[in-house]
Scaffold this motif. Structure first.
Motif, short mmCIF file in Angstrom:
data_model
loop_
_atom_site.label_atom_id
_atom_site.label_comp_id
_atom_site.label_asym_id
_atom_site.label_seq_id
_atom_site.Cartn_x
_atom_site.Cartn_y
_atom_site.Cartn_z
N SER A 37 0.81 -1.22 0.00
CA SER A 37 0.00 0.00 0.00
C SER A 37 0.84 1.27 0.00
N MET A 38 2.10 1.17 0.38
CA MET A 38 3.02 2.31 0.34
C MET A 38 4.37 1.83 -0.16
N VAL A 39 5.05 2.66 -0.94
CA VAL A 39 6.40 2.35 -1.40
C VAL A 39 7.34 3.45 -0.94
N TRP A 40 8.32 3.06 -0.15
CA TRP A 40 9.38 3.96 0.30
C TRP A 40 10.45 3.99 -0.79
N LEU A 41 10.57 5.15 -1.42
CA LEU A 41 11.51 5.35 -2.51
C LEU A 41 12.87 5.76 -1.97
N PRO A 42 13.95 5.39 -2.65
CA PRO A 42 15.27 5.86 -2.20
C PRO A 42 15.40 7.37 -2.41
N PRO A 43 16.37 8.01 -1.77
CA PRO A 43 16.55 9.46 -1.93
C PRO A 43 16.75 9.82 -3.40
N ALA A 44 15.97 10.79 -3.86
CA ALA A 44 15.95 11.13 -5.29
C ALA A 44 16.86 12.30 -5.63
#
Length: 489
Positions: A37-44
């Motif tokens: 339900s949520m995706v933690w993305l790496p620092p962009a």
């Protein structure tokens, strides 16, 4: 009840190919199907080089758009790819969570002269020298961006400390001197090493009004630009908690209370966690470091670990509404600074502990789901995790009854609810094969349960009183659900 699950969609050793945002966008439908339900993305943000994992942040306003530090893209791709991945997640009902790194800045554009004192790395309140002048990497001009989006340039007085004197080519921890300088109040940061304000690179001074203004300007721009729906806050134990509380208050004032935020407060001490949550007025959740440490310990000593203690001192036990539970992450995987990788034999059991209970918000690690290649390789657990995620979606509802009553075997049941009437049974052994008599309630009476993990081959018939004897093999986890629901899945 919504059984949310976060996936940390990266690990430390991903290839430096600029394709990760595209891979994520192509994977979104699959993530939705397995219950993420949520995706933690790496620092962009633009880092020290194209290979920077994202924590050596150079320019928060560069999401892979400008030619800086030898690259236009970041390790993960271009700004366009990043925004497309975010939109694709949202279009499929998955909330994208941005990893926000505010504690420090890296790879300055030039040096400046300023006065410092050297401090003891093991006690940053202990001064080792008289004031002296260094050449420090603290001048950030972002020449490749040409002041687009923001024209603020950083100088030495915007930082509290640094770790390198270019004049003498010497490393150390150097506290910057001047009016209103010094580390953050010790009550507002972690007190490890006396005062753990300083972590690495050039450390931001969150007392400086120009720093606060620039971060406020950045977050306004970032939220409007990306449409992100939450933050994972990096290294909050090193950042003034008063600043963090106000920062998140303003973010939620703009975005609403549904904007989800959790922080990396890397401290397993339960009193420190309680104090930090009180300091921030419970405005965001924290990762459950103590639970990870307990899972790691359990995996290292096998039958010598008392499984009844696995929740002892954990955030999910003390403050379940504020706990983000995890098994491993990019810092604990092999070869990293906080290496404490849960042993492979115990991974399925560890994940059952975070995914199949109703307390805390579980986070699945990309490296555990997809595997890790290279020098620090690890097998994937996709098959096991798919099964556990399926059970979480459909069978972790109703009253939860714990059977945490034996040092070598613990279990619990979820009785089911009106909407999800079929319950589930979880049984973990860290020693020999055994069994446990457990109560699934009369609503499950007469049903035939099977082990979805495929470890225990037999079927279990639930008695008319709701009770049954459930087996588990040695050093394994069995997850029992109604055979009919499994067949129809």
């Amino acid at each position: 009840m919504s059984n949310d699950v976060v996936m940390q969609y990266f690990e430390w050793y991903l290839p430096d190919d600029g394709q990760h945002w595209q891979r994520l966008a192509g994977d979104v439908q699959h993530l939705k199907e397995i219950g993420i339900s949520m995706v933690w993305l790496p620092p962009a943000f633009k880092g020290t080089s194209s290979s920077d994992v994202g924590y050596g942040v150079y320019d928060l306003f560069d999401l892979g758009e400008f030619d800086q530090k030898g690259t236009i893209r970041t390790k993960y791709g271009s700004k366009e790819d990043y925004l497309n991945a975010i939109e694709t997640l949202k279009a499929n009902g998955i909330s994208p969570i941005a990893d926000v790194v505010l504690n420090h800045k890296a790879s300055a554009d030039s040096t400046e002269s300023f006065t410092v004192v050297e401090v003891d790395p093991n006690d940053r309140t202990k001064i080792l020298s008289e004031p002296f002048t260094i050449q420090g990497w603290t001048h950030f001009t972002f020449d490749g961006r040409h002041d687009i989006y923001n024209d603020f340039h950083w100088h030495w007085y915007h930082f509290t400390g640094t770790d390198f004197d270019a004049a003498s080519s010497r490393q150390g921890i150097f506290q910057i001197q001047g009016d209103n300088k010094g580390w953050a109040d010790s009550q507002l940061v972690d007190q490890e090493n006396g005062n753990y304000d300083y972590l690495m690179y050039a450390d931001l001074d969150f007392k400086h009004p120009e720093v606060i203004k620039n971060i406020d300007d950045w977050v306004e721009w970032f939220l409007d630009t990306t449409g992100i729906e939450g933050f994972r806050l990096d290294a909050v134990k090193h950042i003034d908690s008063y600043f963090m509380k106000n920062f998140i208050y303003n973010v939620k004032k703009k975005m609403g209370d549904d904007f989800y935020v959790f922080g990396e407060f890397w401290n397993g001490d339960q009193e420190s966690n309680k104090e930090y949550l009180a300091n921030i007025d419970y405005s965001f959740d924290l990762v459950d470091v103590k639970l990870h440490q307990n899972l790691f310990d359990a995996s290292q000593v096998a039958s010598a670990y008392d499984l009844r203690q696995v929740f002892e001192g954990t955030l999910v036990q003390n403050n379940p509404e504020s706990a983000v539970t995890f098994v491993d992450n990019h810092d604990t995987q092999r070869g990293q600074a906080l290496e404490s990788t849960v042993a492979e034999w115990f991974k399925p059991a560890a994940y059952s502990i975070i995914l199949l209970r109703q307390q805390g918000l579980p986070c699945v690690f990309y490296g555990d789901y997809y595997g890790i290649s290279g020098e620090f390789a690890q097998q994937d657990f996709q098959d096991e995790l798919d099964k556990l995620l399926y059970v979480r979606q459909y069978h972790v509802y109703g009253e939860q009854i714990d059977y945490l009553d034996a040092p070598d075997c613990i279990g619990w049941v979820n009785l089911g609810s009106e909407e999800h009437p079929d319950g589930s049974v979880v049984l973990i052994s860290n020693d020999q094969a055994t069994s446990k008599r457990m109560d699934l309630g009369v609503s499950n009476a007469g049903k035939t349960f099977v082990d979805i993990m495929g470890v225990s081959p037999e079927e279990v018939q639930i008695g008319e009183d709701g009770w049954a004897e459930f087996p588990v093999q040695g050093q394994s986890v069995s997850v029992w659900i109604n055979n009919q629901t499994l067949e129809s899945a």
